[in-house]
Motif scaffolding. Structure first.
Motif, PDB file in Angstrom:
ATOM      1  N   LEU A  74      31.426  20.764  41.500  1.00 53.02           N
ATOM      2  CA  LEU A  74      32.528  20.116  40.794  1.00 53.02           C
ATOM      3  C   LEU A  74      33.785  20.996  40.763  1.00 53.02           C
ATOM      4  CD1 LEU A  74      33.214  17.462  39.609  1.00 53.02           C
ATOM      5  CD2 LEU A  74      32.283  18.190  37.412  1.00 53.02           C
ATOM      6  N   PRO A  75      33.680  22.311  40.520  1.00 55.24           N
ATOM      7  CA  PRO A  75      34.880  23.142  40.661  1.00 55.24           C
ATOM      8  C   PRO A  75      35.504  23.064  42.057  1.00 55.24           C
ATOM      9  CG  PRO A  75      33.219  24.341  39.444  1.00 55.24           C
ATOM     10  CD  PRO A  75      32.568  23.079  39.918  1.00 55.24           C
ATOM     11  N   VAL A  76      34.671  22.979  43.093  1.00 60.16           N
ATOM     12  CA  VAL A  76      35.201  22.834  44.457  1.00 60.16           C
ATOM     13  C   VAL A  76      35.950  21.509  44.589  1.00 60.16           C
ATOM     14  CG1 VAL A  76      34.565  22.535  46.884  1.00 60.16           C
ATOM     15  CG2 VAL A  76      33.480  24.326  45.523  1.00 60.16           C
ATOM     16  N   LEU A  77      35.364  20.439  44.084  1.00 58.32           N
ATOM     17  CA  LEU A  77      36.000  19.127  44.149  1.00 58.32           C
ATOM     18  C   LEU A  77      37.314  19.109  43.374  1.00 58.32           C
ATOM     19  CD1 LEU A  77      35.928  16.105  44.914  1.00 58.32           C
ATOM     20  CD2 LEU A  77      34.508  15.717  42.888  1.00 58.32           C
ATOM     21  N   LEU A  78      37.317  19.711  42.193  1.00 57.17           N
ATOM     22  CA  LEU A  78      38.535  19.762  41.380  1.00 57.17           C
ATOM     23  C   LEU A  78      39.624  20.571  42.073  1.00 57.17           C
ATOM     24  CD1 LEU A  78      36.854  20.380  37.907  1.00 57.17           C
ATOM     25  CD2 LEU A  78      38.113  18.325  38.570  1.00 57.17           C
ATOM     26  N   ALA A  79      39.251  21.717  42.628  1.00 56.22           N
ATOM     27  CA  ALA A  79      40.237  22.569  43.285  1.00 56.22           C
ATOM     28  C   ALA A  79      40.860  21.862  44.484  1.00 56.22           C
ATOM     29  CB  ALA A  79      39.589  23.876  43.716  1.00 56.22           C
ATOM     30  N   VAL A  90      32.366  17.785  49.633  1.00 54.81           N
ATOM     31  CA  VAL A  90      30.919  17.775  49.883  1.00 54.81           C
ATOM     32  C   VAL A  90      30.568  18.791  50.959  1.00 54.81           C
ATOM     33  CG1 VAL A  90      28.973  16.394  50.710  1.00 54.81           C
ATOM     34  CG2 VAL A  90      30.638  15.381  49.126  1.00 54.81           C
ATOM     35  N   GLY A  91      31.350  18.820  52.047  1.00 50.59           N
ATOM     36  CA  GLY A  91      31.064  19.741  53.135  1.00 50.59           C
ATOM     37  C   GLY A  91      31.228  21.194  52.744  1.00 50.59           C
ATOM     38  N   ILE A  92      32.266  21.512  51.973  1.00 51.72           N
ATOM     39  CA  ILE A  92      32.510  22.904  51.579  1.00 51.72           C
ATOM     40  C   ILE A  92      31.518  23.370  50.517  1.00 51.72           C
ATOM     41  CG2 ILE A  92      34.180  24.397  50.391  1.00 51.72           C
ATOM     42  CD1 ILE A  92      36.390  23.008  51.859  1.00 51.72           C
ATOM     43  N   SER A  93      31.077  22.463  49.663  1.00 49.26           N
ATOM     44  CA  SER A  93      30.172  22.847  48.573  1.00 49.26           C
ATOM     45  C   SER A  93      28.856  23.421  49.097  1.00 49.26           C
ATOM     46  CB  SER A  93      29.888  21.639  47.675  1.00 49.26           C
ATOM     47  OG  SER A  93      31.037  21.255  46.971  1.00 49.26           O
ATOM     48  N   LEU A  94      28.391  22.958  50.225  1.00 51.15           N
ATOM     49  CA  LEU A  94      27.095  23.431  50.744  1.00 51.15           C
ATOM     50  C   LEU A  94      27.119  24.915  51.101  1.00 51.15           C
ATOM     51  CD1 LEU A  94      26.164  20.283  52.841  1.00 51.15           C
ATOM     52  CD2 LEU A  94      25.085  21.045  50.722  1.00 51.15           C
ATOM     53  N   PRO A  95      28.058  25.406  51.936  1.00 45.59           N
ATOM     54  CA  PRO A  95      28.066  26.848  52.201  1.00 45.59           C
ATOM     55  C   PRO A  95      28.424  27.680  50.967  1.00 45.59           C
ATOM     56  CG  PRO A  95      29.952  25.790  53.247  1.00 45.59           C
ATOM     57  CD  PRO A  95      29.041  24.703  52.784  1.00 45.59           C
TER      58      PRO A  95
END
Length: 373
Positions: free
Chosen positions: A311-316, A335-340
């Motif tokens: 969620l922080p990745v999505l918000l950013a 979604v793609g960035i959250s995995l790594p």
């Protein structure tokens, strides 16, 4: 009572990973607007509904936690009878849980605060989804915010830096009670009855049924936690009294029931479906083989970190790219960035936290030897 198997059920790790991914997709879905009618239908009227609701995946987490933690407590009790329920044993268990949960939560809150400082330009325009405008990053953070959110002491929309922490408030509290479930190892039905009484208290206290809730005050969060007791108790009861392995016909029936339960909104239907899913994963066969696929096992390994950081990745990304990219592109990128990022968080924070928690028995034993000398 049949003793719980000492072997690790890796299939359940994969199920946890799938549930975490569903939560990620759910939050990505909440940021979209004007999706095609066929997609709306698929995500609200079919077994894909957990993506649109999200809550089913969290209820499954709770059932699975009750099952896995109770199995671990049973193994410990078998090795050292009476150790789990002694004051020292319970304190040691609580300390381990605090480290395993607390350090990743602290890291996730700090991660979100850093991203907000880098990308936040103030409130998004009116009309944005609640998850983007009201439930998170609505005000600048303070060190007091970081402390209270990392300690899971907020309520309502108070987890502004990372709204997913609402579930860990309940996870932490109820997990502390699980050792006492061993007192009812021969009466798991009584454990379920007590849990249902707790849920009744939550309803009488005004906790909304089938909704994410932390209450309007810190005191009300405890009533909200009581509402989730049946989910943990169902998993614990399954560990205390394992059911026979499903035969082929029963497995088919269980699979059909799970598909139906995925489409319901009521927690108790989801709890029943979660129990059937655990039983189906333990059965073996093609389903269990599929769950042992390396990609799913990897997803299960990083699932907790993925749950905490997505969620922080999505918000950013939403704040950094607002007006420059479509919500669909931002959601897919998140979604793609959250995995790594989850893999990195698992390696840098979660694994060290687990190692530190495992060292606690060694440190205690050394201290006892020193005192004895």
């Amino acid at each position: 009572m049949t003793a719980a198997s000492p072997s690790r059920l890796v299939e359940l790790d994969s199920l946890r990973g799938i549930a975490a991914l569903i939560v990620v997709l759910h939050h990505a879905w909440l940021t979209l607007d004007g999706t095609p009618p066929w997609l709306d239908w698929a995500l609200t009227e079919t077994p894909l509904r957990p993506i649109a609701m999200g809550r089913q995946a969290v209820i499954f987490f709770f059932v699975l936690s009750g099952f896995v933690l109770t199995r671990a407590l049973l193994r410990q009790e078998a090795r050292s009878p009476g150790s789990v329920l002694s004051p020292l044993g319970w304190g040691h268990y609580a300390a381990q849980r605090a480290i395993r949960l607390g350090l990743p939560v602290l890291a996730a809150v700090l991660f979100s605060a850093a991203l907000q400082s880098l990308t936040w330009q103030g409130l998004l325009p009116l009309g944005q989804p609640h998850i983007l405008r009201g439930a998170s990053w609505s005000t600048p953070w303070t060190w007091s915010d970081i402390a209270s959110q990392a300690l899971l002491l907020r309520y309502g929309d108070g987890f502004q830096l990372n709204p997913v922490l609402w579930s860990l408030v309940h996870e932490w509290r109820i997990a502390l009670l699980l050792p006492f479930a061993l007192l009812l190892r021969r009466r798991p039905e009584l454990l379920l009855a007590i849990a249902l009484l707790g849920a009744a208290i939550a309803r009488l206290a005004g906790m909304p049924e089938g909704q994410v809730s932390l209450g309007g005050s810190l005191a009300e969060t405890f009533a909200a936690s009581a509402g989730f007791l049946p989910a943990f108790a169902a998993g614990a009861a399954l560990a205390l009294r394992p059911l026979p392995r499903l035969d082929r016909i029963q497995a088919i029936a269980a699979g059909a029931a799970i598909a139906v339960m995925a489409m319901v909104a009521h927690d108790y239907g989801v709890i029943a479906g979660s129990v059937l899913l655990i039983l189906l994963a333990q059965r073996g066969g093609r389903f269990a083989t599929a769950l042992r696929h390396p990609a799913l096992l990897w997803l299960g390994k990083v699932s907790f970190s993925l749950y905490l950081i997505h969620l922080p990745v999505l918000l950013a990304l939403t704040h950094a790219l607002f007006g420059q990219a479509s919500p669909e592109a931002i959601a897919a990128l998140a979604v793609g960035i959250s995995l790594p990022v989850a893999a990195a968080a698992h390696a840098l924070v979660e694994k060290p936290a687990h190692r530190l928690a495992r060292r606690l028995p060694v440190l205690r034993a050394r201290q006892g030897r020193i005192q004895a000398a």
